[in-house]
Design an enzyme around this catalytic site. Sequence first.
Site, PDB file in Angstrom:
ATOM      1  N   LYS A  40    -113.777 -10.627 -41.881  1.00 59.70           N
ATOM      2  CA  LYS A  40    -112.546  -9.905 -41.605  1.00 59.70           C
ATOM      3  C   LYS A  40    -111.390 -10.375 -42.482  1.00 59.70           C
ATOM      4  O   LYS A  40    -110.571  -9.558 -42.911  1.00 59.70           O
ATOM      5  CB  LYS A  40    -112.170 -10.016 -40.134  1.00 59.70           C
ATOM      6  CG  LYS A  40    -111.733 -11.382 -39.686  1.00 59.70           C
ATOM      7  CD  LYS A  40    -111.310 -11.341 -38.230  1.00 59.70           C
ATOM      8  CE  LYS A  40    -111.187 -12.725 -37.638  1.00 59.70           C
ATOM      9  NZ  LYS A  40    -110.218 -13.581 -38.303  1.00 59.70           N
ATOM     10  N   THR A  41    -111.356 -11.652 -42.787  1.00 58.48           N
ATOM     11  CA  THR A  41    -110.291 -12.137 -43.661  1.00 58.48           C
ATOM     12  C   THR A  41    -110.449 -11.526 -45.051  1.00 58.48           C
ATOM     13  O   THR A  41    -109.483 -11.032 -45.642  1.00 58.48           O
ATOM     14  CB  THR A  41    -110.345 -13.668 -43.772  1.00 58.48           C
ATOM     15  OG1 THR A  41    -110.354 -14.213 -42.460  1.00 58.48           O
ATOM     16  CG2 THR A  41    -109.160 -14.201 -44.535  1.00 58.48           C
ATOM     17  N   ASP A 235    -103.504 -10.559 -38.515  1.00 59.33           N
ATOM     18  CA  ASP A 235    -104.798 -11.208 -38.358  1.00 59.33           C
ATOM     19  C   ASP A 235    -104.887 -11.844 -36.967  1.00 59.33           C
ATOM     20  O   ASP A 235    -103.870 -12.194 -36.377  1.00 59.33           O
ATOM     21  CB  ASP A 235    -104.943 -12.285 -39.446  1.00 59.33           C
ATOM     22  CG  ASP A 235    -106.384 -12.747 -39.597  1.00 59.33           C
ATOM     23  OD1 ASP A 235    -107.283 -12.070 -39.054  1.00 59.33           O
ATOM     24  OD2 ASP A 235    -106.611 -13.768 -40.255  1.00 59.33           O
ATOM     25  N   GLU A 236    -106.079 -12.005 -36.456  1.00 55.61           N
ATOM     26  CA  GLU A 236    -106.310 -12.639 -35.141  1.00 55.61           C
ATOM     27  C   GLU A 236    -105.445 -11.975 -34.062  1.00 55.61           C
ATOM     28  O   GLU A 236    -104.802 -12.645 -33.255  1.00 55.61           O
ATOM     29  CB  GLU A 236    -105.989 -14.143 -35.194  1.00 55.61           C
ATOM     30  CG  GLU A 236    -106.683 -14.911 -36.304  1.00 55.61           C
ATOM     31  CD  GLU A 236    -108.137 -15.239 -35.998  1.00 55.61           C
ATOM     32  OE1 GLU A 236    -108.672 -14.707 -35.006  1.00 55.61           O
ATOM     33  OE2 GLU A 236    -108.735 -16.002 -36.775  1.00 55.61           O
ATOM     34  N   GLN A 266    -112.937 -13.857 -29.224  1.00 52.81           N
ATOM     35  CA  GLN A 266    -112.355 -15.096 -29.737  1.00 52.81           C
ATOM     36  C   GLN A 266    -110.922 -15.292 -29.264  1.00 52.81           C
ATOM     37  O   GLN A 266    -110.144 -16.020 -29.874  1.00 52.81           O
ATOM     38  CB  GLN A 266    -112.412 -15.104 -31.260  1.00 52.81           C
ATOM     39  CG  GLN A 266    -113.827 -15.198 -31.785  1.00 52.81           C
ATOM     40  CD  GLN A 266    -113.871 -15.365 -33.288  1.00 52.81           C
ATOM     41  OE1 GLN A 266    -113.422 -16.363 -33.820  1.00 52.81           O
ATOM     42  NE2 GLN A 266    -114.400 -14.361 -33.963  1.00 52.81           N
ATOM     43  N   ARG A 665    -118.707 -21.212 -35.693  1.00 51.31           N
ATOM     44  CA  ARG A 665    -118.135 -21.834 -36.897  1.00 51.31           C
ATOM     45  C   ARG A 665    -119.221 -22.279 -37.854  1.00 51.31           C
ATOM     46  O   ARG A 665    -118.985 -22.521 -39.020  1.00 51.31           O
ATOM     47  CB  ARG A 665    -117.268 -23.066 -36.546  1.00 51.31           C
ATOM     48  CG  ARG A 665    -116.028 -22.830 -35.707  1.00 51.31           C
ATOM     49  CD  ARG A 665    -115.197 -21.715 -36.216  1.00 51.31           C
ATOM     50  NE  ARG A 665    -115.574 -20.463 -35.564  1.00 51.31           N
ATOM     51  CZ  ARG A 665    -115.191 -19.274 -35.980  1.00 51.31           C
ATOM     52  NH1 ARG A 665    -114.440 -19.160 -37.043  1.00 51.31           N
ATOM     53  NH2 ARG A 665    -115.563 -18.178 -35.349  1.00 51.31           N
TER      54      ARG A 665
END
Length: 734
Positions: A40-41, A235-236, A266, A665
């Site tokens: 996504k980044t 973002d996020e 998340q 992660r």
Amino acid sequence: MNAKASTAAPWLRGLNPEQRRAVQHTDGPLLVLAGAGSGKTKMLVHRCVHLVRGRGVEPGRILVVTFTNKAADEMRERVRTYAGDDAKDVMVSTFHSLGARILKLHAEKVGLPRRFAIYSGSDQLGALRQATQEISIDDDRFDLKRVLRRISDWKTRGVSPRGAREEVIASAATGTRADDYEVLAADAYGRYEEVLRACGAVDFDDLLLLPVKLLEEDEEVRRDTWRRWHYVMVDEYQDTNAVQLHMTRLLAGARRNVCVVGDDDQSIYAFRGADVGNILEFERHFEGTSVIKLEQNYRSTRRILEAANSVIAGNARRHDKRLRTENPIGAPIDYYEHDDDAAEADIIASELSLRHFRERRPWREFAVLYRANTQSRPIEEALRAKGIPYRVVGGQSYFDRKEVADGMAYLRAIAHPRDEIALRRIINYPSRGIGRVSIGKVADLARERNAGFAKTLRTADGELLGGAQAEAVAAFLEVMDGQRDALARAEELAKRPPPATGLPPIARWAMDLFKDVGLEDAIRADYRTAGTHDARLSNLRDLAGTIARYERRRWSELGTGVDRGDLALTAEDAPADPDAEEWRAPTLAEALSRLALADMDDEEDDAEAQDAVTLMTLHSAKGLEFDDVFLVGLEEGILPHARSIEGDDAALAEERRLLYVGITRARHRLTLSLCRRRRRGGDAVEVLPSRYLKDIPEELLNPKTAERMLSPEESADLRRDFFKNMKAMLEESA
DNA sequence: CCAGGGGTCCTTTTT
DNA sequence: GGACCCCTGG
């Protein structure tokens, strides 16, 4: 743009069809539901490049908002890599620094000085302590930290002090909650705000609240902002709170070119007001939203992803999705049960050196993740004992360390005469004979006269205080005045380029200040902190070092038009013609306002470049990835945390997501561990394995014990490799 | 009135 | 490892 043309565009190569679609949805609200490790980044970065290269949008019109400085840095770095100079003006900012920027331009409209101070940690506590003292509710056991959390709750929900009081009274009236504590907190809230304003200061919550207020109420601010940014990305997004949702809406304005990216699985910041509802109901908040789902994971092995999927499946309220991957099945997930945390740390250290030396993998590929910062200590000890390089991310914030907070307080008390909290912190540290009683007398008199503490202090004579005390005050004021003069001289020098070597003038002055006022001696003389003196002194000197870096950066910006700190919001042509901005010589006040927001992430670049194992909390790990992850303390009471077990289902669901974040992660390898006994209070107590472990299918796990960690052959190999590698390393460095 | 020693309690997660 | 309170001696 059709699919064929998009294939040709170089910035779209390497994206799958889903990601391309997301990148290209250029107008109107766009919601990207992106699973862990789905790129996504990368997608956000490519969208920036697409807008600039493919659509010809001026980069200065694009705003990317992140939560942490680390995420912002990474995003900036990647934009630069992919788009080069074309995109250097894309603005990447955290919510808080964006807020600070908007606020700075219009500070006077909300009654703040242009250079307002930003309070965090101990400053907030200081302000609150003063507030509670003034309304005389400090006597009984009033847990200030708890009150501060309560106040922050209100602020992140956008509730005013008056609203808070009404809320509290209403809940008491309906009999749901008649909590004295709540009433006191609501009272303290109002006074706390007044203290902040009197000091010309804001806290972190204000950095969101006040800009939102400005955007809401002031046509001019709105117009300037909308002229400045035409495309907004967040973002996020799952971690936004009510105020941030509001801010997102206001930033998007009528254009509504808002693209948010996130993963409801998340969401781990409910404790500070984040509301998963913001992402779950984005389509309702922004009519006409396009939705794109990124459900392929490119990061982890199949086994790791399967473990993550099985854990998160246990939560009810979520977008139903199951991440898939085409990655190989990968190694089994190692699973350890240790006797206690020392044993756990020990084995991790052994495993780390085994994998580093035997598999020849750099330290930086490893991370040890834990639920709470306190868990880092035994691990640090074990790593130190084995000589394994590591860095701890987060933990006690740099600015909350006593020596740093003291140094900052001196700087602020000198730079901001109104900053009473800073002044009161340092007035008698190091001890100079101005005690609690004297300070109380001055404070009382100040209140009586309705004047500032600093001002009143100047009138304090032998009549108000004792003779010795009055003398001490006079001496203190003399020191401060002398330092202000010295600062003025330093700032004068700072109008010329800094010397090529050595410290620039303001940093030089700060370094001298710490020595002259006795801060350094006070650190050395503190017997309670023996053994940490050097680290503390170096922390204090880092503060001057940070100012030095600021000064040099300022000068490097001269004429280049790059001005990360103060890019004009109002100058319509700022992005196109950066030179139009006025360059100013560095000042202490500006250094301080940048410092508070910078966290110290910027300063850790050097450490990051070094090859070291990363230690951090699960919260800090969000958004990052590592080849090899150790997840420790999988016990009831730790994960889920005891506080969450006492709490409601929502709290437990968040703990589960935290584990999910941790597992995802890892790229190639994951090691889970727990302790059977853990120190609680004084002595060791038996603890149970985390309830979430049951949800991981047994066949994915490879139970290991300290004894079985290595076969005899492996041990021999390790020893041999160790010396071989050591030799090689020595030769390299020679 | 002040400084410094000694005892006690607690300790999620963060911009 | 802290933050905080209380006590004692100067």
